[in-house]
Design a protein around this motif. Structure first.
Motif, PDB file in Angstrom:
ATOM      1  N   GLY A   1       0.801  -1.218   0.000  1.00 51.88           N
ATOM      2  CA  GLY A   1       0.000   0.000   0.000  1.00 51.88           C
ATOM      3  C   GLY A   1       0.834   1.269   0.000  1.00 51.88           C
ATOM      4  N   LEU A   2       0.180   2.352  -0.452  1.00 53.69           N
ATOM      5  CA  LEU A   2       0.787   3.671  -0.568  1.00 53.69           C
ATOM      6  C   LEU A   2      -0.160   4.694   0.039  1.00 53.69           C
ATOM      7  CD1 LEU A   2       2.917   5.631  -2.193  1.00 53.69           C
ATOM      8  CD2 LEU A   2       1.036   5.757  -3.841  1.00 53.69           C
ATOM      9  N   VAL A   3       0.374   5.620   0.840  1.00 54.77           N
ATOM     10  CA  VAL A   3      -0.425   6.730   1.340  1.00 54.77           C
ATOM     11  C   VAL A   3       0.133   8.032   0.780  1.00 54.77           C
ATOM     12  CG1 VAL A   3      -1.238   5.590   3.431  1.00 54.77           C
ATOM     13  CG2 VAL A   3       0.925   6.831   3.489  1.00 54.77           C
ATOM     14  N   SER A   4      -0.764   8.898   0.322  1.00 58.98           N
ATOM     15  CA  SER A   4      -0.381  10.196  -0.230  1.00 58.98           C
ATOM     16  C   SER A   4      -1.208  11.265   0.463  1.00 58.98           C
ATOM     17  CB  SER A   4      -0.644  10.244  -1.744  1.00 58.98           C
ATOM     18  OG  SER A   4       0.076   9.231  -2.421  1.00 58.98           O
ATOM     19  N   HIS A   5      -0.548  12.347   0.845  1.00 54.01           N
ATOM     20  CA  HIS A   5      -1.271  13.421   1.537  1.00 54.01           C
ATOM     21  C   HIS A   5      -0.542  14.727   1.301  1.00 54.01           C
ATOM     22  CE1 HIS A   5       1.407  13.737   5.261  1.00 54.01           C
ATOM     23  NE2 HIS A   5       1.919  12.714   4.604  1.00 54.01           N
ATOM     24  N   GLY A   6      -1.197  15.813   1.652  1.00 54.83           N
ATOM     25  CA  GLY A   6      -0.574  17.122   1.546  1.00 54.83           C
ATOM     26  C   GLY A   6      -1.252  18.003   0.518  1.00 54.83           C
ATOM     27  N   SER A   7      -1.030  19.309   0.652  1.00 53.03           N
ATOM     28  CA  SER A   7      -1.704  20.304  -0.180  1.00 53.03           C
ATOM     29  C   SER A   7      -0.838  20.830  -1.302  1.00 53.03           C
ATOM     30  CB  SER A   7      -2.140  21.491   0.698  1.00 53.03           C
ATOM     31  OG  SER A   7      -1.019  22.036   1.380  1.00 53.03           O
ATOM     32  N   GLY A   8       0.393  20.313  -1.430  1.00 59.05           N
ATOM     33  CA  GLY A   8       1.281  20.791  -2.478  1.00 59.05           C
ATOM     34  C   GLY A   8       1.039  20.108  -3.804  1.00 59.05           C
ATOM     35  N   ALA A   9       1.993  20.270  -4.725  1.00 61.38           N
ATOM     36  CA  ALA A   9       1.865  19.772  -6.090  1.00 61.38           C
ATOM     37  C   ALA A   9       2.304  18.319  -6.183  1.00 61.38           C
ATOM     38  CB  ALA A   9       2.710  20.622  -7.031  1.00 61.38           C
ATOM     39  N   ALA A  10       1.450  17.492  -6.774  1.00 62.69           N
ATOM     40  CA  ALA A  10       1.788  16.090  -6.985  1.00 62.69           C
ATOM     41  C   ALA A  10       2.765  15.952  -8.131  1.00 62.69           C
ATOM     42  CB  ALA A  10       0.521  15.289  -7.275  1.00 62.69           C
ATOM     43  N   LEU A  11       3.335  14.732  -8.273  1.00 67.63           N
ATOM     44  CA  LEU A  11       4.231  14.448  -9.379  1.00 67.63           C
ATOM     45  C   LEU A  11       3.472  14.451 -10.699  1.00 67.63           C
ATOM     46  CD1 LEU A  11       6.403  11.538  -7.958  1.00 67.63           C
ATOM     47  CD2 LEU A  11       7.109  13.888  -8.354  1.00 67.63           C
ATOM     48  N   GLY A  12       4.226  14.546 -11.783  1.00 66.68           N
ATOM     49  CA  GLY A  12       3.619  14.509 -13.107  1.00 66.68           C
ATOM     50  C   GLY A  12       3.719  15.849 -13.797  1.00 66.68           C
TER      51      GLY A  12
ATOM     52  N   PHE B   1       4.945   6.007   0.756  1.00 67.10           N
ATOM     53  CA  PHE B   1       4.260   7.275   1.015  1.00 67.10           C
ATOM     54  C   PHE B   1       4.747   8.396   0.108  1.00 67.10           C
ATOM     55  CE2 PHE B   1       7.658   6.491   4.106  1.00 67.10           C
ATOM     56  CZ  PHE B   1       8.489   7.587   3.932  1.00 67.10           C
ATOM     57  N   ASN B   2       3.839   9.344  -0.115  1.00 66.49           N
ATOM     58  CA  ASN B   2       4.118  10.642  -0.735  1.00 66.49           C
ATOM     59  C   ASN B   2       3.594  11.724   0.198  1.00 66.49           C
ATOM     60  OD1 ASN B   2       4.936   9.649  -3.388  1.00 66.49           O
ATOM     61  ND2 ASN B   2       2.772   9.218  -3.753  1.00 66.49           N
ATOM     62  N   HIS B   3       4.356  12.760   0.387  1.00 67.08           N
ATOM     63  CA  HIS B   3       3.859  13.947   1.082  1.00 67.08           C
ATOM     64  C   HIS B   3       4.048  15.117   0.135  1.00 67.08           C
ATOM     65  CE1 HIS B   3       3.894  16.641   4.954  1.00 67.08           C
ATOM     66  NE2 HIS B   3       2.905  16.924   4.127  1.00 67.08           N
ATOM     67  N   PHE B   4       2.947  15.633  -0.405  1.00 64.31           N
ATOM     68  CA  PHE B   4       2.967  16.776  -1.307  1.00 64.31           C
ATOM     69  C   PHE B   4       2.949  18.040  -0.448  1.00 64.31           C
ATOM     70  CE2 PHE B   4       0.242  13.591  -3.758  1.00 64.31           C
ATOM     71  CZ  PHE B   4       1.350  13.006  -4.371  1.00 64.31           C
ATOM     72  N   VAL B   5       4.118  18.516  -0.112  1.00 64.23           N
ATOM     73  CA  VAL B   5       4.222  19.557   0.913  1.00 64.23           C
ATOM     74  C   VAL B   5       3.822  20.919   0.349  1.00 64.23           C
ATOM     75  CG1 VAL B   5       6.038  18.278   2.092  1.00 64.23           C
ATOM     76  CG2 VAL B   5       6.662  20.057   0.464  1.00 64.23           C
ATOM     77  N   ALA B   6       3.284  21.767   1.201  1.00 63.81           N
ATOM     78  CA  ALA B   6       2.922  23.125   0.803  1.00 63.81           C
ATOM     79  C   ALA B   6       4.179  23.907   0.466  1.00 63.81           C
ATOM     80  CB  ALA B   6       2.166  23.810   1.928  1.00 63.81           C
ATOM     81  N   PRO B   7       4.133  24.755  -0.566  1.00 59.65           N
ATOM     82  CA  PRO B   7       5.311  25.543  -0.943  1.00 59.65           C
ATOM     83  C   PRO B   7       5.866  26.330   0.236  1.00 59.65           C
ATOM     84  CG  PRO B   7       3.592  25.745  -2.605  1.00 59.65           C
ATOM     85  CD  PRO B   7       2.979  25.014  -1.445  1.00 59.65           C
ATOM     86  N   GLY B   8       7.171  26.224   0.431  1.00 55.00           N
ATOM     87  CA  GLY B   8       7.830  26.951   1.507  1.00 55.00           C
ATOM     88  C   GLY B   8       7.918  26.204   2.815  1.00 55.00           C
ATOM     89  N   ALA B   9       7.137  25.121   2.961  1.00 60.19           N
ATOM     90  CA  ALA B   9       7.173  24.392   4.219  1.00 60.19           C
ATOM     91  C   ALA B   9       8.445  23.565   4.353  1.00 60.19           C
ATOM     92  CB  ALA B   9       5.941  23.492   4.328  1.00 60.19           C
ATOM     93  N   TRP B  10       8.825  22.904   3.256  1.00 58.89           N
ATOM     94  CA  TRP B  10      10.033  22.082   3.197  1.00 58.89           C
ATOM     95  C   TRP B  10      10.649  22.282   1.820  1.00 58.89           C
ATOM     96  CZ3 TRP B  10      11.774  20.019   7.583  1.00 58.89           C
ATOM     97  CH2 TRP B  10      10.866  19.860   8.626  1.00 58.89           C
ATOM     98  N   PRO B  11      11.868  21.856   1.597  1.00 56.57           N
ATOM     99  CA  PRO B  11      12.506  22.133   0.298  1.00 56.57           C
ATOM    100  C   PRO B  11      11.789  21.520  -0.894  1.00 56.57           C
ATOM    101  CG  PRO B  11      14.155  21.492   1.922  1.00 56.57           C
ATOM    102  CD  PRO B  11      12.819  21.254   2.545  1.00 56.57           C
ATOM    103  N   ALA B  12      11.100  20.393  -0.689  1.00 52.36           N
ATOM    104  CA  ALA B  12      10.469  19.701  -1.819  1.00 52.36           C
ATOM    105  C   ALA B  12       9.516  18.652  -1.275  1.00 52.36           C
ATOM    106  CB  ALA B  12      11.532  19.036  -2.695  1.00 52.36           C
TER     107      ALA B  12
END
Length: 376
Positions: free
Chosen positions: A88-99, A248-259
């Motif tokens: 299984g995979l969990v993805s969360h966060g308000s930032g930009a996903a891959l692609g 897991f993926n964490h799509f972080v909000a811009p500025g919160a973490w480097p990427a």
């Protein structure tokens, strides 16, 4: 020694081996030339695990993932264990996903990705952060979490060995420590000069990762700009080895973490965690194999978001990304040369699908990859 062969694949990482296997499945006997020794760590295909991540909303990636899944299923098991561990995979966060959409200002959220997976019959569910933390107590989550049970980890090193075995079993060859010194094409074929002689191929497939620009540039192929970076994910030790860990993926909000952050469990090594595509630009022939400035921040991220891991236990890795500006893959053909490039740290899971597409292009000059993957 001078030889003739219908198909020569230059580059024996996962993309080259996948292409040669796809050709062998169709009755061909390709020759693979790889400049380094088996098991080398100079490129992007070494290591035990890669994220088998299906959290995409773009149709062309989901189509390619479907072709890849057929290939993974056909490869099956090695050593009594499937090459895909579907924990299984969990993805969360308000930032930009891959692609590619993520680079064009139209990045989908986890709800949109869920809708696309649902429409294709791929199992997925949306959870709130509290429920996700109950299932996976080693992690913290943002409010909405996408859970994809039909995802997890690809066993990278085992896959490379199995691909080589299948190629050789079908009558093809994989020649390690056999660099292509020069490549020249004309209307009738491709001439490849090696240290042991010349090979005249009907078609050459070039999948050389970080060396794509230098290898293909002399053939006048208008590749997009490719940036090569050295990336430094790390394995961290779980505090409680009994706790379950998804990928897991964490799509972080811009500025919160480097990427954005990605990761997965690697049995015997810990849980891999990495920032996506933030490493220093490097020359692949003079790679420093040193930690970048973000190494310390990765431990801080783990301290904040992964209470089930020991942030002081990081064992850093080194790998390369070769990326286009928008992180879209390049799968195309010019004359007698087929090429795949720009897999930007997200290509491994797609490899059997990429190999199938490149085999299509090699076998049929009229074949085309999806528009998003063609030269532009």
């Amino acid at each position: 020694m001078d030889e003739r062969a219908p198909f020569v694949v230059i580059g024996g990482g996962v993309m080259g081996l996948s292409t040669a296997w796809a050709l062998s499945r169709r009755g061909e006997r390709p020759i693979v030339l790889e400049r380094f020794a088996r098991g080398h760590a100079q490129g992007a295909s070494h290591g035990a695990t890669r994220n088998f991540n299906n959290a995409y909303a773009d149709e062309h990636y989901l189509d390619l993932l479907a072709r890849a899944r057929e290939g993974w299923d056909a490869l099956g098991s090695v050593g009594g264990e499937p090459l895909l561990r579907l924990h299984g995979l969990v993805s969360h966060g308000s930032g930009a996903a891959l692609g590619s959409a993520a680079k064009e200002g139209a990045a989908p959220g986890v709800a949109a990705i869920h809708a696309q997976l649902h429409d294709r019959g791929i199992p997925a569910e949306l959870l709130d952060g509290t429920e996700a933390a109950r299932r996976w107590p080693g992690m913290r989550f943002e409010e909405t979490v996408l859970y994809s049970p039909d995802a997890g980890v690809a066993r990278a090193a085992a896959a490379l060995g199995e691909l080589e075995r299948r190629i050789v079993e079908a009558g093809g060859e994989v020649r390690w420590q056999s660099p292509a010194l020069s490549i020249d094409q004309d209307a009738d074929g491709v001439t490849i000069r090696t240290e042991s002689g010349t090979i005249r191929a009907g078609t050459a497939v070039v999948t050389v990762g970080a060396w794509s620009s230098s290898t293909l540039g002399g053939l006048g192929i208008p590749l997009p700009a490719l940036t090569v970076t050295e990336e430094n994910p790390a394995h961290f030790t779980p505090r409680d080895p009994r706790e379950p860990w998804p990928s897991f993926n964490h799509f972080v909000a811009p500025g919160a973490w480097p990427a954005n952050v990605y990761g997965m469990p690697t049995p015997g090594e810990g849980v891999k965690v990495g920032f996506h595509a933030i490493g220093d630009e490097v020359d692949p022939d003079a790679r420093p194999f040193r930690l970048d400035k973000h190494a310390g921040l990765l431990a801080e991220y783990v301290r904040d978001w992964m209470p089930g891991l020991d942030p002081a236990s990081a064992v850093h890795l080194s790998c390369t990304y070769t990326s286009t500006r928008d992180e879209a893959f390049v799968l195309d053909r010019t004359g007698r040369v087929v090429f795949g490039a720009g897999f930007s740290g997200q290509g491994f899971k797609f490899a059997p699908g990429v190999g199938a597409v490149l085999a299509d292009l090699a076998l049929d000059p009229a074949a085309r990859a999806a528009p998003a993957f063609r030269l532009r």
